[in-house]
Design an enzyme around this catalytic site. Structure first.
Site, short mmCIF file in Angstrom:
data_model
loop_
_atom_site.label_atom_id
_atom_site.label_comp_id
_atom_site.label_asym_id
_atom_site.label_seq_id
_atom_site.Cartn_x
_atom_site.Cartn_y
_atom_site.Cartn_z
N LYS A 5 21.26 18.29 -106.91
CA LYS A 5 20.52 17.38 -107.77
C LYS A 5 19.72 18.22 -108.77
CE LYS A 5 17.05 16.56 -104.14
NZ LYS A 5 17.65 17.05 -102.87
N SER A 42 11.72 23.21 -100.95
CA SER A 42 11.69 22.08 -101.88
C SER A 42 10.28 21.57 -102.18
CB SER A 42 12.58 20.98 -101.33
OG SER A 42 12.74 19.98 -102.28
N ASP A 73 11.45 23.18 -105.99
CA ASP A 73 12.64 23.96 -106.34
C ASP A 73 13.41 23.37 -107.52
OD1 ASP A 73 13.36 21.77 -104.76
OD2 ASP A 73 15.16 22.75 -104.01
N ASP A 107 14.82 20.41 -108.14
CA ASP A 107 15.97 19.51 -108.07
C ASP A 107 15.59 18.03 -108.08
OD1 ASP A 107 14.96 19.51 -105.51
OD2 ASP A 107 16.83 20.10 -104.52
N ARG A 108 14.29 17.73 -107.92
CA ARG A 108 13.89 16.31 -107.95
C ARG A 108 13.27 15.96 -109.30
NH1 ARG A 108 11.63 14.32 -102.16
NH2 ARG A 108 13.14 15.45 -100.88
N ASP A 149 10.01 18.95 -108.63
CA ASP A 149 9.46 19.42 -107.36
C ASP A 149 9.49 20.93 -107.22
OD1 ASP A 149 12.19 19.72 -107.01
OD2 ASP A 149 12.11 19.24 -104.87
#
Ligand code: VG1
Ligand code: CO
Length: 542
Positions: A375, A112, A278, A280-281, A276
């Site tokens: 997410k 991540s 990967d 997802d953020r 981010d």
């Protein structure tokens, strides 16, 4: 062609908040990745002949582990592997591919937002057939298996070509290399009004997106620039690099400081965002305003009906316990359910599958919906753009109107990173020891109402998760939450979450740290943060 290789357990392969995360040199030990992958397969049943999705965020060691995972999938009896070209799949894209192609599950290689490189972080996570992170009963079984593993199975074949789309054979199993972006872009076009966003942008609305040299680059380029018409160059740092250019691909005010400064400056574009490692953020910054993730969740929920994918309204909202209560006020007004879960996306899966929640979020810059089971950074960006395209107001105006309607939850998280593990555990134990004595105790104007440890009772499968964070609630609704991170790879990280609700609309533009100063001081007084950690101040404030 199939080999069975004897091995011995490592004993430290306990999945954390989001899979197994360790430094690269740990993963490079003999059989380390193999042991964990075999433990995953040994914990699953009835997958013979079925499809496994494999992809990662492109960080250092990604390609090597992808080759291992493919050969092991073949040896363990999977019928087909779908893998992103170049070994790339963002976490939300992997979730979508699992769902779309009805795969049995997926292996997502990512650490991540943690830094990447030969001495930095790597991670392996297993996702189940709904596209989401494996629930605790599966990760517990995987960990148990890692402690008794004595052999793994692998196909003794040459590496596959990860860079050519199409189908190859690996020891009788089919491997299809797919375009990592196409399915995801198609899903986004179904959920959002791309015509409206295109019209907004062609009318002069400007966007900047920092992909932080991580996995979202190709996705953001395709969607924002190619499909929505944002000017070339709107997507920054769009080439995924194995070491993220030496930066932390963490979209917060510390690691995305340049973006923040641009957005606060005189030549700020209308909308700024980042994602981010990967994908997802998300970080959302309007011209002159940073939107906290907790507020973003509430604002997205309040306006989601403006996007075609959510035009019928929301079934419910779910948020992790440390996330601010801003979303609760929206749920209340909409007359829909609000679910409070432990930290980590895996706890949202059941709520989404059961149709109880439509939108979910965490204070750690994670927002998503029932479109996948992870997410989704770009999703949040596109939902914001869709709302802006319909409302034709600025981010700052939308935020101010939101606070006027609902009140404002001032919120901040203070992280103390790489703290001595014993000191951190001692701090948490000492906090728990005070549960009996804190209620009724006053600290200046603040009086403790309750102090407890958060336990989650999953309303769908009845499972219980204990010790999910210490909560200290004060009279009037302010609170401080303490928990230890489950994603770090060295020492312990103490997270302190601080929140105060302010109903007075005249007090909506105050400085967050100043508004929270008395709570911050009381948090230190109760927990002895400075004394126990030896730190004078947090490593990161978000
Ligand atoms: C952190 C966040 C949590 C998030 C998790 C994974 O966990 O607090 O909200 O779900 O990272 O995010 P922890 O245990 O370190 O607090 V990511 O973007 O790694 O998949
Ligand atoms: Co992430």
């Amino acid at each position: 062609m199939i080999k069975t290789v004897p091995t011995t357990p490592y004993g430290d392969q306990k999945p954390g908040t989001s899979g197994l995360r360790k430094k690269v040199p740990v993963f490079q030990q003999a059989n380390y990745a193999e042991n964990f992958i075999q433990a995953i397969f040994d914990s699953l049943e009835d997958f013979a002949g079925k499809t496994l999705v494999i992809g990662g965020d492109g960080r250092f060691y990604n390609r090597e582990v992808i080759q291992i995972a493919i050969k092991m999938a073949a040896a363990n009896g999977f019928g087909r592997v779908l893998v992103g070209r170049g070994g790339i799949l963002s976490t939300p894209a992997a979730s979508n591919v699992i769902r779309k192609y009805k795969a049995f599950g997926g292996i997502v290689l990512s650490a991540s937002h943690n830094p990447g490189g030969p001495t930095e972080d790597f991670g392996i996570k297993y996702n189940i057939g709904n596209g989401g992170p494996a629930p605790e009963k599966v990760t517990d079984a995987i960990f148990a298996r890692t402690k008794s593993i004595d052999a793994y199975r692998i196909a003794d074949v040459a590496d596959i070509n990860l860079d050519a789309e199409g189908t190859q054979d690996v020891a009788g199993m089919t491997v299809t290399v797919i375009d990592p972006v196409a399915d995801y872009a198609e899903l986004m076009a179904e959920l959002f009004d791309f015509d409206a966003i295109r019209a907004l942008i062609s009318g002069g609305f400007t966007v900047t997106f920092d992909a932080m040299s991580a996995v979202t680059g190709p996705y953001a380029k395709e969607i924002l620039e190619n499909r929505l018409g944002a000017a070339k160059g709107s997507v920054l740092n769009f080439v995924p690099l194995p070491d993220f250019g030496g930066h932390h691909p963490d979209p917060n005010l510390v690691h995305a400081k340049e973006l923040y400064e641009t957005m606060m400056g005189p030549d700020a574009p209308d909308f700024g965002a980042a994602s981010d490692g990967d994908g997802d953020r998300n970080l959302i910054i309007g011209k002159g305003i940073f939107v906290t993730p907790s507020d973003s969740l509430a604002m997205l929920a309040a306006n989601a009906h403006l996007a075609p994918g959510y035009a019928k309204g929301l079934a419910g909202i779910a948020r992790s316990m440390p996330t601010s209560g801003a979303a609760d006020r929206v749920a209340e007004k909409l007359g829909i359910g609000l679910y409070e879960t432990p930290t980590g996306w895996k706890f949202f899966g059941n709520l989404l599958d059961a149709g109880l929640a439509t939108i979910c979020g965490e204070e750690s810059a994670g927002t998503g919906s029932n479109h996948v089971r992870e997410k989704d950074g770009l999703w949040a960006v596109l939902l914001w753009l869709n709302i802006l395209a319909v409302r034709r107001e600025s981010v700052i105006d939308i935020a101010r109107q939101h606070w006027t309607t609902y009140g404002r939850n001032y919120y901040s998280r203070h992280d103390y990173e790489e703290v001595d593990s014993e000191a951190a555990n001692g701090l948490m134990t000492a906090l728990r020891d005070q549960f009996g004595t804190l209620p009724g105790k006053s600290f200046g104007a603040l009086t403790v109402e309750t102090a407890d440890d958060f336990s989650y009772h999953d309303p769908v499968d009845g499972s219980v998760s204990n010790n999910q964070g210490v909560r200290i609630l004060f009279e009037g609704g302010s609170r401080v939450v303490f928990r230890l991170s489950g994603t770090g790879t060295s020492g312990a990280t103490l997270r302190v979450y601080i929140e105060r609700f302010e109903p007075d609309t005249a007090r909506h533009d105050l400085d967050t740290q100043a508004v929270l100063a008395d709570l911050i001081a009381v948090a230190d007084e109760i927990a002895g943060i400075r004394a126990r950690t030896g730190r004078d101040e947090p490593s990161v404030i978000t």
